[in-house]
Write an enzyme that holds these catalytic residues in place. Structure first.
Site, PDB file in Angstrom:
ATOM      1  N   LYS A   1      -0.768   4.986   4.450  1.00 61.61           N
ATOM      2  CA  LYS A   1      -1.686   4.073   5.142  1.00 61.61           C
ATOM      3  C   LYS A   1      -1.247   3.881   6.582  1.00 61.61           C
ATOM      4  O   LYS A   1      -0.068   3.596   6.860  1.00 61.61           O
ATOM      5  CB  LYS A   1      -1.756   2.731   4.412  1.00 61.61           C
ATOM      6  CG  LYS A   1      -2.821   1.800   4.982  1.00 61.61           C
ATOM      7  CD  LYS A   1      -3.080   0.621   4.049  1.00 61.61           C
ATOM      8  CE  LYS A   1      -4.141  -0.314   4.626  1.00 61.61           C
ATOM      9  NZ  LYS A   1      -5.430   0.379   4.852  1.00 61.61           N
TER      10      LYS A   1
ATOM     11  N   HIS B   1       0.832  -1.198   0.000  1.00 65.08           N
ATOM     12  CA  HIS B   1       0.000   0.000   0.000  1.00 65.08           C
ATOM     13  C   HIS B   1       0.870   1.253   0.000  1.00 65.08           C
ATOM     14  O   HIS B   1       2.070   1.192   0.254  1.00 65.08           O
ATOM     15  CB  HIS B   1      -0.926   0.033   1.220  1.00 65.08           C
ATOM     16  CG  HIS B   1      -2.144  -0.816   1.056  1.00 65.08           C
ATOM     17  ND1 HIS B   1      -2.165  -2.145   1.384  1.00 65.08           N
ATOM     18  CD2 HIS B   1      -3.388  -0.521   0.582  1.00 65.08           C
ATOM     19  CE1 HIS B   1      -3.368  -2.637   1.133  1.00 65.08           C
ATOM     20  NE2 HIS B   1      -4.120  -1.673   0.646  1.00 65.08           N
TER      21      HIS B   1
END
Length: 233
Positions: free
Chosen positions: A135, A131
């Protein structure tokens, strides 16, 4: 349909655009700098905020008699509490680690593969999720959902970010640039490997799925999942 956006970061802004394109109205764009004024006029709330704000957002919505679609992860230690509040307030609720329609099909594929592999002791399962660097939680909620799917359909008992022991699933959490989300499930043996993978190219899929879920949930009471939205038996 009137929508309250609870969380107005990058995802909230994409959800807003898609909702407007589908003919809906945004009655609240909640961030850390404003109040819940206007929430009670919404037909449904969509929560894509941050872990520390999610419980307040969901609680305010239930008490305002507004059903909630929540895609925020990292707050699930309060999940049972929110389910109880939903039922107490006769609310409507869908919480998912990932609202992408493709990812929810991927969940079903993961479950099916886990059942098929459960009797083959020569294979070890591991996972990788990649990600963007912004995040906040690791591993991702989607990776945890995938691990739970394997655990429910095999002899594995838990997941770990550390080196895996017997009957544990190792999850490698990578944070890289602006990657929207890539999830890979690996089955490795001495002779070969089997891999299934989902790669998100943009945030559009997550946002579109959340709006579809909100359209489905509006006017309903009860606790549902994306299986209900997609009519997956």
């Amino acid at each position: 349909m009137k929508i309250a956006l609870l969380g107005y970061g990058k995802m909230g802004q994409v959800i807003e655009r898609i909702a407007l394109e589908r003919g809906h109205e945004i009655v609240l764009k909640k961030d850390e700098f404003n109040t819940y004024e206007g929430l009670e006029t919404a037909d449904v709330a969509i929560d894509f905020s941050v872990p520390m704000a999610a419980v307040d957002n969901i609680s305010h919505s239930f008490r305002a008699k507004v059903p909630v679609v929540s895609g925020t992860t990292g707050w699930l230690e309060h999940y049972d509490e929110m389910i109880a509040l939903c039922k107490d307030q006769n609310g409507g609720f869908i919480s998912s680690s990932n609202f992408s329609l493709g990812v929810n099909i991927f969940f079903e594929l993961n479950n099916y593969l886990a059942k098929m592999m459960s009797t083959l002791d020569s294979y070890n399962v591991s996972m990788e999720e990649i990600h963007h660097i912004h995040k906040l939680d690791a591993p991702s909620g989607t990776a945890i959902s995938l691990a739970k799917g394997v655990i429910e359909n095999s002899n594995y008992t838990k997941w770990t970010l550390d080196e895996a022991k017997e009957n544990e699933i190792h999850i490698e959490a990578v944070r890289l640039d602006e990657v929207p989300g890539t999830h890979t499930v690996n089955y490795n043996s001495d002779v070969d490997s089997i891999e299934i993978k989902h790669t998100a190219h943009t945030r559009e899929g997550f946002a579109f799925g959340a709006v579809v879920a909100a359209e489905w949930l509006a006017g309903k009471q009860g606790v549902y999942t994306m299986k209900d939205v997609l009519n997956i038996k």
